[in-house]
Write a protein that holds these residues in place. Structure first.
Motif: not given
Length: 221
Positions: A154, A146, A152, A143-144, A47, A49, A92-94
């Protein structure tokens, strides 16, 4: 984080009182780079950012105070123009994301006070003021982050400043006993709310509603 500011003030006698006015320019530039790599068994996830935020606040004010027989008055107003821009990109993981937030708003912040001092041993006062509390820069970053496997944090690009109007009544008895009754009304107050998305919980700040605060303070040195 880069912070720059310049301020100028001036006072003069005016109409049997004191007139003051001035201006201030503030500039903030923040640059934050975040990288994270997680290893779970033979699986590696990354991840990242990059969040930059620039804020420019231009303010000017005028203030006047004057003493009369038995009472004193103070009144003033400050005008502030805020221009800001945030840009957040990352992985991100998404998936990948790219988000921007821009703001440009102007506000007035009046203040006033009157002190009744005909009897120096028992003085009363009335006050009023309006102020602003801006969101923290990180609270605007979408940004998320963790916190653990299920939670998370955000930011919210739509988060607005919160404004407070305060009214107060004060009393000073024999220069020692100080009593104050205060009422404050807060509009668009910040609140951190949980939101469930699939198997994870997102914590984000939102402008929830309004808040009313009544306080009573007594001090005696």
């Amino acid at each position: 984080i880069t912070i720059l500011s310049i301020k100028s003030d001036y006072e003069q006698n005016f109409k049997k009182g004191r007139l003051g006015y001035g201006a201030k320019v503030g500039y903030v530039n923040t640059d934050n780079n975040f990288n994270r790599t997680s290893l779970e068994g033979s699986k590696t996830t990354s991840e990242s950012n990059m969040f930059t935020f620039k804020e420019n606040i231009n303010a000017g004010y005028v203030n006047y105070n004057r003493a009369f027989k038995g009472f004193m008055i103070q009144a003033g107003v400050r005008v502030e123009n805020t221009v800001s821009k945030g840009h957040s990109t990352g992985i991100t993981t998404s998936g990948n994301f790219d988000s921007s937030v821009k703001r440009n708003y102007t506000d007035l912040f009046p203040s006033a006070a009157i002190t009744f001092n005909k009897n120096p041993l028992n003085q009363w006062g009335l006050t009023y003021s309006r102020r602003i509390d801006r969101p923290a820069y990180q609270d605007l970053n979408p940004f998320e982050f963790r916190l653990n496997d299920y939670t998370y944090m955000k930011g919210n690009t739509q988060l607005r400043p919160q404004y407070t109007n305060s009214f107060g009544i004060t009393n000073t008895y024999k220069y020692k006993l100080n009593t104050r009754l205060n009422y404050s009304h807060v509009k668009d107050i910040f609140a951190q709310l949980p939101d469930v998305s699939g198997s994870k919980s997102l914590l984000t700040k939102k402008n929830l509603a309004t808040q009313d605060i009544i306080s009573f303070n007594v001090s005696y040195p």
